[in-house]
Scaffold this motif. Structure first.
Motif, PDB file in Angstrom:
ATOM      1  N   LEU A 101       0.827  -1.199   0.000  1.00 53.03           N
ATOM      2  CA  LEU A 101       0.000   0.000   0.000  1.00 53.03           C
ATOM      3  C   LEU A 101       0.868   1.258   0.000  1.00 53.03           C
ATOM      4  O   LEU A 101       0.524   2.266  -0.636  1.00 53.03           O
ATOM      5  CB  LEU A 101      -0.929  -0.027   1.214  1.00 53.03           C
ATOM      6  N   TYR A 102       1.983   1.199   0.691  1.00 59.84           N
ATOM      7  CA  TYR A 102       2.976   2.287   0.633  1.00 59.84           C
ATOM      8  C   TYR A 102       3.476   2.452  -0.799  1.00 59.84           C
ATOM      9  O   TYR A 102       3.630   3.568  -1.302  1.00 59.84           O
ATOM     10  CB  TYR A 102       4.111   1.936   1.577  1.00 59.84           C
ATOM     11  N   GLY A 103       3.693   1.329  -1.494  1.00 61.08           N
ATOM     12  CA  GLY A 103       4.149   1.384  -2.886  1.00 61.08           C
ATOM     13  C   GLY A 103       3.114   2.019  -3.799  1.00 61.08           C
ATOM     14  O   GLY A 103       3.461   2.790  -4.705  1.00 61.08           O
ATOM     15  N   ILE A 104       1.826   1.714  -3.588  1.00 57.40           N
ATOM     16  CA  ILE A 104       0.772   2.348  -4.401  1.00 57.40           C
ATOM     17  C   ILE A 104       0.756   3.855  -4.150  1.00 57.40           C
ATOM     18  O   ILE A 104       0.617   4.655  -5.080  1.00 57.40           O
ATOM     19  CB  ILE A 104      -0.595   1.714  -4.089  1.00 57.40           C
ATOM     20  N   HIS A 105       0.887   4.233  -2.899  1.00 50.31           N
ATOM     21  CA  HIS A 105       0.970   5.655  -2.538  1.00 50.31           C
ATOM     22  C   HIS A 105       2.141   6.322  -3.273  1.00 50.31           C
ATOM     23  O   HIS A 105       1.987   7.394  -3.877  1.00 50.31           O
ATOM     24  CB  HIS A 105       1.138   5.748  -1.016  1.00 50.31           C
ATOM     25  N   LEU A 106       3.319   5.690  -3.259  1.00 50.50           N
ATOM     26  CA  LEU A 106       4.493   6.264  -3.930  1.00 50.50           C
ATOM     27  C   LEU A 106       4.336   6.240  -5.445  1.00 50.50           C
ATOM     28  O   LEU A 106       4.735   7.186  -6.139  1.00 50.50           O
ATOM     29  CB  LEU A 106       5.755   5.480  -3.537  1.00 50.50           C
ATOM     30  N   TRP A 107       3.748   5.163  -5.960  1.00 54.67           N
ATOM     31  CA  TRP A 107       3.583   5.034  -7.414  1.00 54.67           C
ATOM     32  C   TRP A 107       2.679   6.144  -7.954  1.00 54.67           C
ATOM     33  O   TRP A 107       2.973   6.774  -8.968  1.00 54.67           O
ATOM     34  CB  TRP A 107       3.009   3.659  -7.728  1.00 54.67           C
ATOM     35  N   GLY A 108       1.569   6.383  -7.258  1.00 58.00           N
ATOM     36  CA  GLY A 108       0.714   7.489  -7.660  1.00 58.00           C
ATOM     37  C   GLY A 108       1.421   8.827  -7.553  1.00 58.00           C
ATOM     38  O   GLY A 108       1.203   9.729  -8.375  1.00 58.00           O
ATOM     39  N   MET A 109       2.298   8.960  -6.565  1.00 61.09           N
ATOM     40  CA  MET A 109       3.021  10.212  -6.376  1.00 61.09           C
ATOM     41  C   MET A 109       4.000  10.466  -7.517  1.00 61.09           C
ATOM     42  O   MET A 109       4.035  11.562  -8.085  1.00 61.09           O
ATOM     43  CB  MET A 109       3.771  10.175  -5.036  1.00 61.09           C
ATOM     44  N   VAL A 110       4.804   9.448  -7.892  1.00 57.62           N
ATOM     45  CA  VAL A 110       5.804   9.673  -8.939  1.00 57.62           C
ATOM     46  C   VAL A 110       5.151   9.792 -10.312  1.00 57.62           C
ATOM     47  O   VAL A 110       5.704  10.444 -11.209  1.00 57.62           O
ATOM     48  CB  VAL A 110       6.890   8.569  -8.940  1.00 57.62           C
ATOM     49  N   LEU A 111       3.980   9.156 -10.498  1.00 56.67           N
ATOM     50  CA  LEU A 111       3.262   9.306 -11.766  1.00 56.67           C
ATOM     51  C   LEU A 111       2.444  10.604 -11.818  1.00 56.67           C
ATOM     52  O   LEU A 111       1.903  10.946 -12.865  1.00 56.67           O
ATOM     53  CB  LEU A 111       2.308   8.125 -11.989  1.00 56.67           C
ATOM     54  N   GLN A 112       2.363  11.272 -10.656  1.00 59.14           N
ATOM     55  CA  GLN A 112       1.561  12.493 -10.542  1.00 59.14           C
ATOM     56  C   GLN A 112       0.098  12.218 -10.904  1.00 59.14           C
ATOM     57  O   GLN A 112      -0.562  13.022 -11.558  1.00 59.14           O
ATOM     58  CB  GLN A 112       2.150  13.620 -11.406  1.00 59.14           C
ATOM     59  N   ARG A 113      -0.370  11.051 -10.472  1.00 57.39           N
ATOM     60  CA  ARG A 113      -1.775  10.685 -10.642  1.00 57.39           C
ATOM     61  C   ARG A 113      -2.437  10.766  -9.274  1.00 57.39           C
ATOM     62  O   ARG A 113      -2.362   9.833  -8.468  1.00 57.39           O
ATOM     63  CB  ARG A 113      -1.903   9.289 -11.242  1.00 57.39           C
ATOM     64  N   GLU A 114      -3.039  11.887  -8.999  1.00 53.42           N
ATOM     65  CA  GLU A 114      -3.532  12.172  -7.664  1.00 53.42           C
ATOM     66  C   GLU A 114      -4.587  11.176  -7.185  1.00 53.42           C
ATOM     67  O   GLU A 114      -4.554  10.761  -6.022  1.00 53.42           O
ATOM     68  CB  GLU A 114      -4.065  13.604  -7.593  1.00 53.42           C
ATOM     69  N   PRO A 115      -5.553  10.747  -8.021  1.00 50.49           N
ATOM     70  CA  PRO A 115      -6.516   9.748  -7.517  1.00 50.49           C
ATOM     71  C   PRO A 115      -5.844   8.452  -7.084  1.00 50.49           C
ATOM     72  O   PRO A 115      -6.232   7.859  -6.072  1.00 50.49           O
ATOM     73  CB  PRO A 115      -7.457   9.539  -8.712  1.00 50.49           C
ATOM     74  N   LEU A 116      -4.841   8.016  -7.838  1.00 53.57           N
ATOM     75  CA  LEU A 116      -4.151   6.778  -7.482  1.00 53.57           C
ATOM     76  C   LEU A 116      -3.371   6.956  -6.189  1.00 53.57           C
ATOM     77  O   LEU A 116      -3.383   6.093  -5.308  1.00 53.57           O
ATOM     78  CB  LEU A 116      -3.222   6.346  -8.618  1.00 53.57           C
ATOM     79  N   ARG A 117      -2.697   8.088  -6.082  1.00 49.39           N
ATOM     80  CA  ARG A 117      -1.960   8.351  -4.847  1.00 49.39           C
ATOM     81  C   ARG A 117      -2.913   8.413  -3.658  1.00 49.39           C
ATOM     82  O   ARG A 117      -2.642   7.860  -2.589  1.00 49.39           O
ATOM     83  CB  ARG A 117      -1.182   9.654  -4.963  1.00 49.39           C
ATOM     84  N   GLU A 118      -4.044   9.081  -3.834  1.00 50.71           N
ATOM     85  CA  GLU A 118      -4.996   9.219  -2.734  1.00 50.71           C
ATOM     86  C   GLU A 118      -5.586   7.859  -2.356  1.00 50.71           C
ATOM     87  O   GLU A 118      -5.853   7.583  -1.183  1.00 50.71           O
ATOM     88  CB  GLU A 118      -6.097  10.193  -3.126  1.00 50.71           C
ATOM     89  N   LEU A 119      -5.786   6.997  -3.344  1.00 50.17           N
ATOM     90  CA  LEU A 119      -6.257   5.645  -3.053  1.00 50.17           C
ATOM     91  C   LEU A 119      -5.236   4.907  -2.197  1.00 50.17           C
ATOM     92  O   LEU A 119      -5.577   4.297  -1.172  1.00 50.17           O
ATOM     93  CB  LEU A 119      -6.511   4.879  -4.354  1.00 50.17           C
ATOM     94  N   GLY A 120      -3.967   4.935  -2.639  1.00 46.82           N
ATOM     95  CA  GLY A 120      -2.926   4.284  -1.853  1.00 46.82           C
ATOM     96  C   GLY A 120      -2.807   4.872  -0.462  1.00 46.82           C
ATOM     97  O   GLY A 120      -2.628   4.145   0.528  1.00 46.82           O
ATOM     98  N   THR A 121      -2.924   6.188  -0.367  1.00 48.63           N
ATOM     99  CA  THR A 121      -2.847   6.861   0.935  1.00 48.63           C
ATOM    100  C   THR A 121      -3.973   6.393   1.850  1.00 48.63           C
ATOM    101  O   THR A 121      -3.752   6.098   3.033  1.00 48.63           O
ATOM    102  CB  THR A 121      -2.927   8.384   0.729  1.00 48.63           C
ATOM    103  N   THR A 122      -5.184   6.306   1.314  1.00 42.82           N
ATOM    104  CA  THR A 122      -6.334   5.891   2.125  1.00 42.82           C
ATOM    105  C   THR A 122      -6.196   4.444   2.571  1.00 42.82           C
ATOM    106  O   THR A 122      -6.400   4.109   3.748  1.00 42.82           O
ATOM    107  CB  THR A 122      -7.636   6.084   1.324  1.00 42.82           C
TER     108      THR A 122
END
Length: 1377
Positions: free
Chosen positions: A545-566
């Motif tokens: 889940l940390y990886g999904i959070h980081l993956w969304g962050m480096v891709l600059q895909r905010e919904p994906l990052r927010e999903l991983g964060t949640t």
């Protein structure tokens, strides 16, 4: 890049504009990367009519594989089991109360008699939904799936139209079935005492176990059944019924009214809505539009998140499911849950806090040293390619975090950081498009599975191995553990190299492992389990889940990052609530909470253990890896203080046990970071966990500053020892066994320090044994053995100092960790002799020393004096222990031929190296067989610093050689060892390949000086330690040859139109090219930045055409590319950024066109134009323009040339020289033509690679070492070994001397690139001894391909160089290359 790692997102149902549930992509996975399997998979879907992607890790998975159909599913708080044994449909319902739990306490060999080791709830069918009529034989069929549950249908015989539909959801307050054509019947494994009508459609049930249930009958509109419907005393309805039959447990009288009030609201569907800022909505769908709200049960973590109007029904008595404490009722057609994601949202790649400034420089050096370790001899492959996806993934993230440290200390664009990122690129390329040999050891690859719709390992895909191979990856077990490492590593790669960002993910079930009701993931995949799904390593789920959070962050895909964060925030909260138990945890039995971690957490059982063994450090350590900033979300200081003081501080915590590194970083560093730093700093890098580098462990500890409560009062072992920590003498030592089941279960696996690998003998052997060589005689303290579940009835523990075995102890086998005390015994070899055979599994074999008992040598000193007929080598050792000069302890050593070596111990200081004249080895090129850590690489032996050292790994026959870069008359070699070997051999070679012994010398403390008379004429010197060793300093002394004439320059230049324009000048005997003017001039800096710097070439002609000749400062040597290299190149690493002003190339052969290129990382290259040309003997000078960016690498690429590209010397300056120079070029001499090839084995000691090896002693190079007493042995299955002849040869014949494992047949294959192979000799049958195979082929690589595995004592290849060129060596006969 992470296309197949993020297997959690698919197309959601009606996701709104603000929804986080959007797919990454819709296309089918690339068939070239994820092909369809050729054979049917093991455990395919069964009993399901769901189309497309199917869930594998949800609570109902038992029912969608054939083997699990009769097992329970755990839709908490109720447990269901379908029984078709009577022919009638029967959905049994178990609701065991807390007092019905079975609790097993531990014992002295586990967690102690005062603590619960495991507890579970037995299945008891209190009541069930059955029918009077018979059902079909097909059993229950899953007809619908969602995130939170399923619809299961039971049908009557074909043609009857009868069916019962069961909507089954997590947390359901009622067990419900919609009856069509069946007559309802209530079943129970107990006696029905009361079936009492309360009102229309409501009955009271009571059995002789004291359980009371409410029974409801509702029609399709939600109305209660009229008075015409009733149940008999035996539980059968008086007539057929079409509608809902529902059951719910009553625990207290006040529950009845609440259950009656909500009974008409039947849950038939459930949708998830997820928005930013941590807003989660559960939207329930009722079967009929009734005004009553759905009653549903919530766990403790749900109750803490409830927001808005959603309220707990406090009047309803909570129910206790088998695990996770009490569940409380909540009324509402939707739940609003709110979680605070603000802290998680700011979570980055590194901890927020900085390391102490006093440690920064040391950490920086360790980070760089770790990179050098990975780059040396392709150690990165050893870390990242370990066969399985799990262990390989740990290696990926291990490298990734090294890259992050390099970025912090050197910057993102620095060559060190980019070189590290390139290792990740190469690693991912091998996962997507493996090649040989670059990707040897990488996981086998993944199939796209069209039955379950997912990616799964090819290993074990079609057989029973699906359940165990790579921890059951092919059966979807532990995917959220395994692939988490790749997601994080991919995020690191894209952070460092944004150009690798890709957006792909497809054709998977929505959230394969994550359970949106339990708010964490489940393992087991499709493997049936009576206790339901389980979760073992909470920290590895967190990593995904940390990886999904980081993956969304480096891709600059905010919904994906927010999903991983949640998801990360929810999961961390759940782990703290249920899995990591502080002393006041209310959700487990009080005597279980004292364990502090749950171990294997099933849906029906909690077991303080791991799947791979029972040891405290296993159970606790698996909750701490990998070490990332996300770990701090679950491992609070308060929890860590309790866990450390009550359990972990009482363990031995041996500095040689890799688990210690995890316990210290994962717990102690959070509460006492400085103490943790010092403990870790005292450990050796090779004793880190295989997913943790020494540098990262130290950085982590240095960056943490918080503590919880008072300092620990229990920082030592429970044994009370205050001395040094115990050291496992058997770790990495040579282990042999009477037999080995396969390469995966070799003897070496029992002494590798990993409790997930094992030795197993063949099943047929009656009395198997395993022994370990400790390297020297030791006083023993105790021996530790871990057999696990498969152990002998009894066994003998034996020791030996010479040839006879002595029994030290007799023990009965046990599945628990066994410690055998053997105080007062001495041994070099320790053996376990089993008294029974069969399936035996020894996971770990450890031997510990009695440090208080001295070991007295029994060797008698002796003196031998003789005269050598060729040369005399006198060896002296300067002792560190004495302060006066004396000569004593003269002993005889083994020496070659007639040379006698006399060893004497002479006192003297060891803080400075004795002076015997110029040190020819100082800062010269070195190479070693291995190095133990990133800070102990080969260069440390010749750096002139006695406080640094080269250290080998803990294996026998380790070596280090130094190239003196010219022929010298060596008269003395001086060595100062760190770890002193028993003996070492000094060797010499004219070419770095063919080694000859000079002397064999006993190891000793202090400086060991070996003198040669007459001097030895040589260029290479090698030190071979018969055991592991470390060298603080190696100095070599002798006559220094005359200095060479420096290269000269004069002017003209040859341009084309470039990207970066430059000026060139040419000197020599040929006509000058024309000139273009551009560039700058300045004061001449005569320091050649390239001299003796690291170099690499696309190819080279050995021995004398080695690429290092291009930067050795000598004009009588040269680099020459291999014949057939289509576009040869050579580069030099300047070991730092320089603003290069000019490059001069002194050519040894014509180059019609070549190009100079620069690079910041050794991967991406920028051409410096114009391109140039040169004739043999010319020095061509290229002046860079003044605005040329700084660079670290310079590469020369030959574009048009003769047979080879050849350079005598490369000069790089950071200040331009004068506009013109007028010295003559060096004189060149033509070489004689070829003569007939000598009859020699051209494979001897050449580089080799094998598809597999049996470590530690039967590795690939044994096949070409010239010794018939050694052998290379492969694993089972088709295997191969190739040898690089270091040049093209026309072959005549090959001789293979087979070992003790013959192949079914074998092929001989040739190659010019070690990638594409051509068959030269096919389907040969092996002979029992040595056999000759004639072969007519020209090649550089030769491969032996064995069917069904093989072993080779010697592989000999005979032929002539295809080039037919001779290099003259002054004073010696010509050497053919």
């Amino acid at each position: 890049m992470a296309a197949w790692f993020i297997v959690v997102l698919s197309v959601p149902l009606a996701a709104g504009d603000n929804s986080l549930l959007h797919p990454l992509a819709l296309e089918r996975p690339d068939a070239s990367v994820f092909p369809l399997p050729a054979q049917a998979r093991h455990l395919p879907p069964f009993g399901t009519e769901v189309d497309g992607a199917k869930a594998t890790n949800k609570f109902w998975a038992n029912w969608v594989v054939e083997e699990g159909r009769e097992l329970s599913i755990h839709a908490m708080p109720y447990v269901l089991r379908y029984d078709a044994s009577t022919g009638q449909p029967n959905m049994k319902v178990s609701r065991a109360s807390s007092d019905a739990r079975v609790m097993q306490y531990g014992d002295s060999e586990t967690n102690g008699g005062e603590k619960i080791r495991y507890y579970f709830s037995p299945f008891v069918s209190e009541f069930g939904l059955s029918a009077l009529e018979v059902a079909s034989q097909e059993g229950q069929t899953i007809v619908k799936e969602g995130l939170f549950g399923v619809h299961a249908e039971v049908r009557g015989p074909s043609g009857t139209g009868r069916k019962i539909l069961f909507p089954i959801y997590s947390g359901m307050a009622y067990v419900s079935g919609f009856y069509t054509g069946f007559t309802p019947k209530i079943s129970s494994d107990r006696a029905l005492l009361v079936v009492e009508r309360v009102s229309n459609g409501i009955w009271r049930l009571l059995n002789n176990g004291g359980k009371e249930f409410r029974l409801y009958a509702l029609d399709a509109s939600g109305a209660f059944a009229d008075e015409s419907f009733d149940f008999t005393a035996q539980g059968t309805m008086t007539k057929a019924f079409e509608g809902w039959i529902r059951l719910a447990e009553v625990q207290a009288p006040e529950d009845r009214d609440i259950l009656d009030f909500h009974a008409a609201a039947v849950l038939v569907d459930w949708h998830l809505e997820l928005e930013a800022d941590g807003l989660i909505t559960y939207r329930f769908t009722k079967d009929a539009a009734v005004p009553k709200q759905v009653l549903h049960f919530a766990n403790a973590h749900h109750q803490k998140l409830l927001a808005g109007n959603t309220q707990v029904v406090t009047q309803l008595t909570p129910l206790a499911p088998p695990t996770k404490g009490l569940m409380k009722g909540v009324a509402g057609d939707l739940w609003h849950l709110q979680v605070n994601v603000s802290e998680t949202r700011s979570l980055g790649f590194l901890p927020d806090t900085e390391p102490d400034s006093s440690k920064e420089e040391d950490l920086k050096q360790k980070a760089y040293g770790t990179l050098q370790f990975f780059l040396h001899s392709d150690q990165w492959k050893q870390a990242m390619f370990k066969g399985s996806y799990y262990f390989s993934g740990k290696g990926f993230q291990k490298v990734a975090y090294t890259c992050l440290m390099l970025e912090k200390y050197y910057g993102k664009e620095h060559s060190h950081t980019q070189s590290c990122a390139n290792l990740l690129i190469r690693g991912f390329q091998c996962l997507y498009a493996p090649t040989v040999p670059e990707c040897n050891g990488a996981p086998l690859g993944l199939y796209y599975d069209e039955e379950w719709h997912g990616v799964a390992s090819r290993e074990g895909f079609s057989d029973i191995g699906c359940r165990n191979a790579d921890f059951g990856n092919a059966c979807y077990n532990d995917h959220h553990y395994h692939f988490s490492y790749y997601v994080v590593s991919a995020a690191v790669l894209v952070k460092l190299k944004p150009e690798f960002a890709q957006n792909q993910d497809t054709h998977f079930p929505q959230f394969r492992s994550f359970d949106w009701f339990d708010l964490h993931s489940w393992s087991r995949g499709v493997i049936p389990s009576a206790d339901g799904k389980d979760q073992e390593s909470t920290s590895e789920e967190l990593n995904l889940l940390y990886g999904i959070h980081l993956w969304g962050m480096v891709l600059q895909r905010e919904p994906l990052r927010e999903l991983g964060t949640t998801m990360l925030t929810l999961c961390a909260m759940t782990i703290r609530e249920f899995f990591l138990m502080k002393e006041d945890n209310p959700h487990h039995p009080e005597d279980f909470v004292t364990n502090h971690v749950t171990g294997i957490f099933f849906q029906n059982k909690v077991d303080y253990a791991t799947w791979f063994g029972w040891r405290y450090d296993f159970i606790h350590g698996i909750q701490m890896l990998p070490v990332t900033p996300a770990l701090l979300m679950i491992r609070t200081p308060e929890f860590c203080r309790q866990e450390w003081d009550n359990i972990l501080s009482r363990l031995p915590l041996s500095p040689t046990d890799p688990w210690t590194s995890l316990l210290v970083t994962g717990t102690l560093a959070i509460i006492e970071p400085e103490e943790a730093y010092q403990r870790l700093n005292a450990m050796l890098p090779e004793h880190m966990d295989d997913g943790l580098t020494w540098a990262w462990a130290l950085y982590w500890s240095a960056s943490l500053s918080g503590t919880a409560g008072a300092p620990s009062t229990s920082l030592v072992s429970s044994t009370g020892s205050t001395g040094a920590a115990e050291e496992n003498l058997a770790l990495y030592r040579l282990a042999v066994a009477s037999s080995e089941l396969s390469a995966d279960f070799a003897a070496a696996r029992a002494v590798d320090g990993l409790f997930v690998t094992r030795w197993s003998p063949t099943v047929a052997e009656l009395s198997p044994w395993i022994s370990v060589d400790l390297g020297a005689v030791h006083a023993l303290s105790h021996v530790v053995l871990l057999w696990g579940e498969f152990y002998p009835s009894s066994y003998l523990l034996q020791g030996a100092m010479a040839s006879d075995w002595t029994t030290l102890a007799v023990a009965l086998g046990s599945s628990e960790l066994q410690r055998l005390d053997v105080h007062g015994t001495f041994a070099r070899w320790v053996r376990v002799q089993c008294q029974s055979g069969g399936d035996l599994r020894l996971w770990e074999f450890q031997v510990f020393e009695d440090a208080e008992t001295p070991v007295i040598s029994t060797t008698e000193p002796s003196t031998t004096a003789s005269t050598a007929t060729t040369s005399t080598a006198a060896t002296t050792a300067t002792s560190q222990a004495q302060s006066t000069t004396s000569v004593s302890d003269v002993v005889t050593t083994v020496i070659p031929e007639t040379t006698t070596v006399v060893t004497s111990t002479v006192s003297g200081p060891s803080t400075t190296t004795p002076f015997y004249g110029p040190n020819l080895a100082f800062q010269k090129p070195v190479l070693s067989s291995s190095f133990r850590s990133a800070m102990e690489h080969a260069y440390k032996a010749v750096d002139g610093d006695l406080d640094s050292q080269w250290a080998s790994v803990a294996m026998n026959d380790q070596w280090l050689w130094v190239d003196l870069l010219g022929l010298y008359a060596v008269n003395r070699i001086v060595l100062l060892f760190g770890d002193v070997p028993q003996q070492f051999v000094l060797q010499t070679a004219p070419d770095g390949i063919k080694w000859t012994d000079l002397a064999t010398v006993n190891g000793a403390d202090g400086f060991i000086s070996t003198e040669f008379s007459p001097p030895a004429l040589t260029q290479w010197i090698r030190v071979v330690c018969q055991t592991a060793c470390s060298i603080r300093e190696l100095t070599i002394h002798g006559d220094v040859p005359g200095a060479s004439t420096a290269p000269t320059t004069s002017s003209t230049l040859s341009p084309t139109t470039p990207a970066v324009s430059s000026t060139q000048e040419v000197t020599g005997t040929s006509s000058s090219p024309h000139t273009t003017s551009s560039g700058s001039t300045g004061t001449v800096n005569r320091v050649n930045l390239a001299q003796q710097r690291p170099v690499l070439a696309s190819s080279q002609q050995l021995p004398d055409g080695h690429v290092s000749r291009m930067t050795d400062g000598l004009l009588n040597t040269q680099w020459a590319s291999a014949v057939g290299d289509a576009q040869p190149w050579a580069w030099v690493d300047l070991l730092g950024l320089y603003t290069v002003a000019e490059v001069a190339v002194h050519w040894a052969a014509d180059a019609a066109e070549y190009e100079i290129q620069t690079s910041l990382n050794g991967v991406q290259w920028t051409p410096i134009s114009p391109r140039a040309s040169a004739l043999s003997g010319q020095t061509v000078r290229t002046v860079f323009p003044g605005n040329t960016p700084a660079t670290q690498w310079i590469r020369i690429v030959c574009l048009s040339f003769g047979p080879t590209c050849s350079i005598k010397e490369l000069f790089v300056y950071d200040v331009a020289g004068p506009d013109s120079a007028t010295t003559a070029a060096p004189v060149t001499t033509a070489l004689p033509a070829s003569t007939a090839a000598p009859a020699e084995n051209v494979a001897l000691n050449k580089p080799v690679l094998a598809s597999s090896s049996i470590l530690p002693d039967e590795f690939a190079s044994r096949a070409v070492d010239g010794l018939s007493s050694t052998q290379w042995r492969s694993a089972a299955g088709d295997q191969w070994i190739w040898v690089d002849l270091l040049g093209r040869y026309t072959l005549d014949h090959v001789r293979v001397q087979w070992g003790n494992q013959l192949p079914s047949s074998f092929n001989l294959e040739t190659s010019f690139n070690a990638v594409t192979w051509a068959s030269a000799v096919a389907q040969q049958q092996p002979e029992s001894t040595s056999q000759r195979v004639d072969i007519a082929a020209t090649t550089q690589w030769l491969r032996v391909y064995c069917t069904a595995g093989c072993s080779i004592q010697e592989l000999q290849v005979y032929g002539s160089p295809a080039t037919g060129r001779l290099l003259a060596d002054e004073g010696t006969a010509p050497i053919l290359v």
